[in-house]
Design an enzyme around this catalytic site. Structure first.
Site, PDB file in Angstrom:
ATOM      1  N   GLU A   1       6.367  -8.976   1.197  1.00  0.00           N
ATOM      2  CA  GLU A   1       7.457  -8.680   2.125  1.00  0.00           C
ATOM      3  C   GLU A   1       8.676  -9.531   1.811  1.00  0.00           C
ATOM      4  O   GLU A   1       9.818  -9.031   1.781  1.00  0.00           O
ATOM      5  CB  GLU A   1       6.983  -8.934   3.553  1.00  0.00           C
TER       6      GLU A   1
ATOM      7  N   LYS B   1       3.878 -12.431   1.158  1.00  0.00           N
ATOM      8  CA  LYS B   1       4.560 -12.701  -0.109  1.00  0.00           C
ATOM      9  C   LYS B   1       5.323 -11.471  -0.585  1.00  0.00           C
ATOM     10  O   LYS B   1       6.479 -11.571  -1.018  1.00  0.00           O
ATOM     11  CB  LYS B   1       3.526 -13.116  -1.161  1.00  0.00           C
TER      12      LYS B   1
ATOM     13  N   ASP C   1       0.857  -1.189   0.000  1.00  0.00           N
ATOM     14  CA  ASP C   1       0.000   0.000   0.000  1.00  0.00           C
ATOM     15  C   ASP C   1       0.892   1.236   0.000  1.00  0.00           C
ATOM     16  O   ASP C   1       1.506   1.550   1.021  1.00  0.00           O
ATOM     17  CB  ASP C   1      -0.902   0.012   1.234  1.00  0.00           C
TER      18      ASP C   1
END
Length: 298
Positions: free
Chosen positions: A136, A134, A61
């Site tokens: 990260e 995923k 985000d």
């Protein structure tokens, strides 16, 4: 890992939604629900005040693409909304690896009076306690530095600026119009509703993108986009010739996509009915149940 909690996952990617729902089903996970949509809209529309124990905002985000920046979730308004939905002591977790977004997150959390950091500072670049997502793992593998924020809802009262919306009646309008369905369709071109005549509607935008002729009944379907807080809608509006009077049409919301009868939906029906009255000098709106009906209605 937390079967004692009810968990709601919010996502806009259909692929991710399907994968998450499939995992929950295959693992017989009964305390998880997956929602397709906006986190902002879901918090406002469906979460009761002071009912959340935790709120997690994970990678990515926003997407690091200019065309996707409008999806950015965090700002001062969202922090206020989150404060009204988290209970006192509720925890807020945020993770991002976007270098241009990190200062925005930091500024929001520094400004908000409703949350306190549970870390020694505003953020940390190491968090070995969290479950690795995923995105990260991808960021770490590519050498990017993630930023982790761990905050807690304090006891400062947040003004109730986000009431659960009250739904209105399903809107409809009856239009007297001595034209056939095909004659109406022939005069359509995409347009946006002009709402400048009413100051109460300045935060609503309505756009009619296309008009489709149905095959098995004398009716039309208008593809309609409604932008209003807290939820945008893409709905279908039906213009149907009435059996008892072929020079009369009913304009109403089609049930496709489970539309909400918001003020914006009432406006959309009203302005489409008003457009119909511009097609013939004898056309008029004879009956309606609309909130903020156009001036031509009577």
């Amino acid at each position: 890992t937390q079967p004692q909690h009810n968990i709601i996952g919010i996502e806009t990617s259909r692929t991710s939604l399907k994968k998450a729902a499939s995992k929950a089903k295959n693992n017989h996970t009964r305390h998880v629900r997956i929602v397709d949509g906006s986190g902002y809209a879901l918090l406002w529309l469906h979460i009761a005040p002071a009912s959340l124990t935790e709120l997690h905002i994970n990678f990515p985000d926003p997407w690091p693409k200019e065309r996707s920046m409008h999806r950015q979730l965090l700002d001062d308004n969202f922090m206020h909304l989150a404060a009204t939905r988290l209970m006192t002591g509720g925890r807020l977790f945020i993770a991002t690896d976007h270098p241009a977004y990190q200062p925005i997150v930091t500024d929001c959390l520094t400004r908000t009076p409703y949350f306190d950091s549970r870390l020694d500072g505003v953020y940390s670049t190491v968090d070995n306690e969290r479950f690795r997502t995923k995105y990260e793992l991808k960021a770490l593998a590519e050498g990017r530095v993630p930023f982790y924020y761990k905050y807690e809802r304090n006891d400062m009262a947040a003004p109730a600026a986000f009431p659960l919306p009250v739904e209105l009646e399903m809107p409809h309008a009856i239009v007297q119009l001595p034209l056939a369905v095909d004659e109406i369709a022939a005069q359509f071109a995409p347009f946006a509703a002009d709402l400048t005549d009413n100051a109460a509607l300045t935060d609503i935008n309505v756009r009619y993108a296309a008009l489709f002729r149905t095959l098995h009944e004398p009716s039309l379907l208008a593809e309609t986009y409604i932008n209003e807080q807290p939820q945008d809608q893409r709905i279908g509006l039906k213009i149907t010739q009435r059996r008892e009077d072929e020079s009369s049409y009913i304009v109403q919301i089609h049930s496709i996509g489970f539309p909400r009868p918001t003020l914006g939906a009432h406006v959309a029906v009203g302005r489409l009915a008003h457009w119909l009255t511009t097609l013939h000098p004898a056309a008029t709106i004879t009956r309606h149940n609309l909130q903020h009906a156009p001036q031509a209605a009577h």
